[in-house]
Design a protein around this motif. Structure first.
Motif, PDB file in Angstrom:
ATOM      1  N   VAL A  66       0.164  -1.392   0.170  1.00  0.00           N
ATOM      2  CA  VAL A  66       0.243  -0.238  -0.135  1.00  0.00           C
ATOM      3  C   VAL A  66       1.303   1.747  -0.241  1.00  0.00           C
ATOM      4  N   ALA A  68       0.967   5.632   0.097  1.00  0.00           N
ATOM      5  CA  ALA A  68       0.004   6.595   0.324  1.00  0.00           C
ATOM      6  C   ALA A  68       1.080   8.213   0.186  1.00  0.00           C
ATOM      7  N   LEU A 116      -3.091  -0.667   4.682  1.00  0.00           N
ATOM      8  CA  LEU A 116      -3.671   0.730   5.074  1.00  0.00           C
ATOM      9  C   LEU A 116      -2.949   0.772   6.608  1.00  0.00           C
ATOM     10  N   VAL A 119       0.321   2.029   7.324  1.00  0.00           N
ATOM     11  CA  VAL A 119       0.605   3.164   6.976  1.00  0.00           C
ATOM     12  C   VAL A 119      -0.075   4.040   7.939  1.00  0.00           C
ATOM     13  N   THR A 138      -3.031  12.551   4.886  1.00  0.00           N
ATOM     14  CA  THR A 138      -2.799  10.984   3.817  1.00  0.00           C
ATOM     15  C   THR A 138      -4.005  11.381   2.690  1.00  0.00           C
ATOM     16  N   PHE A 140      -4.349   7.727   0.286  1.00  0.00           N
ATOM     17  CA  PHE A 140      -4.369   6.623  -0.108  1.00  0.00           C
ATOM     18  C   PHE A 140      -3.431   6.713  -2.036  1.00  0.00           C
TER      19      PHE A 140
END
Length: 165
Positions: A66, A68, A116, A119, A138, A140
């Protein structure tokens, strides 16, 4: 072409294809292979060229990583401005890039994690607690279409219509 112009031309070609051989660069620039190889070695030695990277289409790897974009508002230090905070943040392994930007936020980070939650944990436990960090936002990344000037997806081919008099 003088030495400085040769270096700039080499960099333009290497930005498009970091694996381009010195002989091919030389042929394109009408220079000798030795002059190109020497210029590249010089730029590597003085850290003009700091490394080489590969552009990967993550859709094809099956990776669940993931990514971001995190915008960071910073309280600049009296003696270091934004530099000390940016350097401290850049040391985290989750952080892939850090840039000073204009606008509402001061720093733009690209970070990666396994999920997720990874992060989110990075933001909550490591980033937000950094001295000088006032606020974060943030975003994503859902899908990349282009990276480093390279389209990551097949482009539709079209046939140009013929003009008939």
């Amino acid at each position: 072409m003088n030495h400085a112009e040769l270096k700039q031309a080499i960099l333009r070609l290497l930005r498009r294809n970091a694996r381009m051989p010195a002989a091919e660069i030389a042929a394109r620039l009408q220079a000798t292979t030795e002059a190109v190889a020497s210029a590249i070695a010089e730029m590597e030695a003085d850290r003009t060229i700091m490394g080489y990277s590969t552009i990967v289409n993550e859709d094809k790897t099956g990776s669940a990583e993931v990514r971001a974009i995190i915008e960071v508002e910073v309280q600049p230090e009296r003696e270091g401005g934004f530099d000390n905070v940016a350097m401290a943040i850049s040391r985290f392994p989750e952080v892939h890039s850090v840039s000073l930007v204009s606008g509402r936020y001061d720093l733009r980070l690209e970070v990666a994690g396994d999920s997720l939650q990874d992060v989110a944990r990075f933001v909550a436990s490591k980033l937000a607690s950094q001295e000088g960090v006032k606020a974060t936002t943030t975003h994503f990344l859902l899908r990349k279409y282009k990276e480093a000037g390279v389209s990551l997806h097949e482009e539709d081919q079209y046939e140009r219509l013929k003009v008939v008099p």
